[in-house]
Design a protein around this motif. Sequence first.
Motif, PDB file in Angstrom:
ATOM      1  N   SER A 113       0.855  -1.188   0.000  1.00 53.49           N
ATOM      2  CA  SER A 113       0.000   0.000   0.000  1.00 53.49           C
ATOM      3  C   SER A 113       0.889   1.234   0.000  1.00 53.49           C
ATOM      4  O   SER A 113       2.070   1.157   0.337  1.00 53.49           O
ATOM      5  N   THR A 114       0.333   2.358  -0.383  1.00 55.08           N
ATOM      6  CA  THR A 114       1.140   3.582  -0.422  1.00 55.08           C
ATOM      7  C   THR A 114       0.744   4.485   0.729  1.00 55.08           C
ATOM      8  O   THR A 114      -0.312   4.320   1.348  1.00 55.08           O
ATOM      9  N   GLU A 138      -0.151   7.496   0.507  1.00 54.89           N
ATOM     10  CA  GLU A 138      -1.317   8.303   0.125  1.00 54.89           C
ATOM     11  C   GLU A 138      -2.593   7.472   0.143  1.00 54.89           C
ATOM     12  O   GLU A 138      -3.671   7.990   0.378  1.00 54.89           O
ATOM     13  N   ASN A 139      -2.474   6.175  -0.176  1.00 61.80           N
ATOM     14  CA  ASN A 139      -3.666   5.353  -0.319  1.00 61.80           C
ATOM     15  C   ASN A 139      -3.407   3.962   0.240  1.00 61.80           C
ATOM     16  O   ASN A 139      -2.800   3.119  -0.414  1.00 61.80           O
ATOM     17  N   ARG A 140      -3.903   3.721   1.443  1.00 66.25           N
ATOM     18  CA  ARG A 140      -3.647   2.410   2.037  1.00 66.25           C
ATOM     19  C   ARG A 140      -4.491   1.306   1.397  1.00 66.25           C
ATOM     20  O   ARG A 140      -4.297   0.134   1.641  1.00 66.25           O
ATOM     21  N   ARG A 141      -5.421   1.706   0.520  1.00 64.73           N
ATOM     22  CA  ARG A 141      -6.240   0.703  -0.146  1.00 64.73           C
ATOM     23  C   ARG A 141      -5.569   0.186  -1.420  1.00 64.73           C
ATOM     24  O   ARG A 141      -6.009  -0.785  -2.020  1.00 64.73           O
ATOM     25  N   HIS A 142      -4.496   0.867  -1.825  1.00 64.78           N
ATOM     26  CA  HIS A 142      -3.784   0.483  -3.043  1.00 64.78           C
ATOM     27  C   HIS A 142      -3.067  -0.848  -2.861  1.00 64.78           C
ATOM     28  O   HIS A 142      -2.637  -1.181  -1.759  1.00 64.78           O
ATOM     29  N   GLY A 165      -5.804  -2.301  -8.068  1.00 65.99           N
ATOM     30  CA  GLY A 165      -6.927  -1.355  -7.918  1.00 65.99           C
ATOM     31  C   GLY A 165      -8.237  -2.015  -7.514  1.00 65.99           C
ATOM     32  O   GLY A 165      -9.316  -1.492  -7.819  1.00 65.99           O
ATOM     33  N   TRP A 171      -9.766  -2.099  -4.838  1.00 69.14           N
ATOM     34  CA  TRP A 171     -10.605  -1.264  -3.956  1.00 69.14           C
ATOM     35  C   TRP A 171     -11.625  -0.453  -4.730  1.00 69.14           C
ATOM     36  O   TRP A 171     -12.690  -0.140  -4.238  1.00 69.14           O
ATOM     37  N   LYS A 172     -11.307  -0.169  -5.996  1.00 67.77           N
ATOM     38  CA  LYS A 172     -12.252   0.627  -6.795  1.00 67.77           C
ATOM     39  C   LYS A 172     -13.478  -0.197  -7.174  1.00 67.77           C
ATOM     40  O   LYS A 172     -14.517   0.341  -7.507  1.00 67.77           O
TER      41      LYS A 172
END
Lengths: 385, 354
Positions: A183-184, A186-190, A239, A241-242
């Motif tokens: 995960s990053t 900026e975005n832990r969902r990545h 991706g 999470w999208k």
Amino acid sequence: MLELRFDPVRLPPRCNELRHEVREFLAAEVAAGTFDPRDPESGSSTAKEFSKRVGARGWIGMTWPKQYGGQERSFLERYVVTEEMRVANAPTRHFFVADRQSGPTLIRYASEAIKRKILPAIVRGEICFCIGMSEPNSGSDLFAASTKATRVDHGWRINGTKIWTSNAHNSDYMIGLFRTSASTRENRRHGLTSFLVNMKAPGVSCNPIGQMSGQKEFNEVVFDDVIIPDDHTIGEIDGAWKQATSELAYERSGPERFLETYGALSELVDAVGTQPPATVVAGIGRLVAELHTLRRMSVSVAGMLEAGREPVVEAAIVKDVGTVWEQGLPHRARDLAALVAHETGPNVTFDEKLAFYLKIAPKVTIQGGTTEILRGIIARGLGLR
Amino acid sequence: MPEQESYVVATAERVFADLADPQSVIQLRNDSWRAPAWAALLETGLPLAWVPEVLGGPDVPLDEGFAILRASGRVALALPLAEAMLGAWMLAQAGITPPPEAASIVPSGPHDQILVGRDGRLAGKATCVAIATEIERLAVLVASNEGPHVALVRTTDCRINGRPNLAGELRASIDFDGVFPLAYAKAPAGLNHAAVLRMGAAVRAQQIAGALERMLEISVRYATERIAFGKPIGQFQAVQHNLAKLGGEVAASVAAAVSAADAILHEGLASDASILEISAAKIRCGQAAEVGAAIAHQVHGAIGFTDEHVLHRFSLRALSWRDDFGNEVFWSTELGSMVARVGARGLWPLLASR
């Protein structure tokens, strides 16, 4: 602020015919000994063959595109089939997950080749799906998943463990969520990707986990260097999470979200007879009022889905209110039954029936999104997050 | 349900907002807003909404009329619009032209019975009748040997003992002994005591749902504005979950109320379907009022308990509307009796029929 609008959607007349067809079909299955409508645990040995017969009637994947074997019928028609099977305690376990969730996910995100191969087999009732989400250290916090998919030539190698996977031991495929990147900040969902996993592939093993209710649905699924071909990724790499949200409205608003303990109510009505004491009459009236309201909410959401909307918050509300209700139902049935003598005669089974529902009650507010997660979603919809 | 697109509902909402806004009503601290607001409502013809054109009304469809009343709940309207609509509806059902004076509806209690003697004079008592200064007439369902009749009665001809309900609105015991009606006509088939209670219950369900919709809105707004422990209280998970639960109660009350209204529109007041839908709506909205009022007040803390705050105008009305036209236990008994009659085998087909 979000307006909570639940229009009075009615099932169209063609649903009535369908409902009678389903009832007749189920009555014939009961007569043939496939399952006992008063025993929700019955039918485990017959579920696989039952699934094929349901498929032959065209009642699996009935809303899906015709090119994949579906019939492009409405969600309201599917709703009727689902609720009739649920109330009858029909053994739907072999096809229900694929019909509700996995199939629609494949239709939206899988490659054309996969769709052509898998979907018609689901429609025929031949293959069973499970959902690989939870891990030992990742439950409600889906984005903590750590089971790894590593790039190899022409595919991916999977290592790790999924847990609480219902029906994995009977499943042909899993749609699983695996970590393809970190995960990053900026975005832990990545970094998570959905994969179609053949449960018969080398390196997949299922270890059953017993449940406090006596049921044996849970599994631990271990992946030991399992190779997944390239075209088995479902949607965008890193991706996933999208793609998660839109299916959730289907998963959360259906009649199975408030009817799992319905048997406790029908057994109660049966046990107390035609002239129950006033307290029992009023208690039953209250339960039925609540159930009717839940069903009207749920049908209303089915109407929103049919109209192409994405009623994520409304669906979360149906599941929140519905599961809290179905959890309380067996306890309230127990209270009311105490006012009527039901230890002797044909009602001797009431306590046994009730025991099953009392034992499964704790799980209904956990499976498929806990009450806490749902209330978070509703709070976000209200503008609080 | 055409409520958002409905011109009539939009008109009603505009009148409510302009002339009966709950915050303005509180600030006035007197009743001077009532007469102009009521006059404006009469001007729009809303009290006669459910009266057909031949009897001088605008013939608003049943479901739109219910939507007007839900909108009136959203402003905690303290004028007897619901009563006037119900009274005029019942008079019109019997072919009586509603008078210019507003009429409240009798019975609104499950146990009331008004009879008529040979001399044409009424006898009997009603309880829990909603009255107000604007109410000068009563539309009364009367039992007689020739079946149910509808009578139009002047309030000043009756002995009326009004007491304030939780919200300070008057509910009266009314003694009809010796009263001679201004008009009297046979009720149409199907209009009986049970049908009047059902119609009234469906109306109160709408009002409760409307009040709850606004209670959710003002509670969410307050939670985003009120700072405690250094942040808006709506950022605390405990508060969020309480408000989410309130959202569920609002959703249930709205769904139950609009479904019951739709059932009356299509199935009338006498079918098993309508009995299920209406009793469920009154029970579920009553429950939602209890749970919802508690959460809305909890979120607001002490300020919501003051007389200057609007919240009590919604919470106390929603709670007191539970008592009119049969409370939760009354309707649970009605519905439970029906379920006992159809048995376990008939229960699911009954639910699935809707």
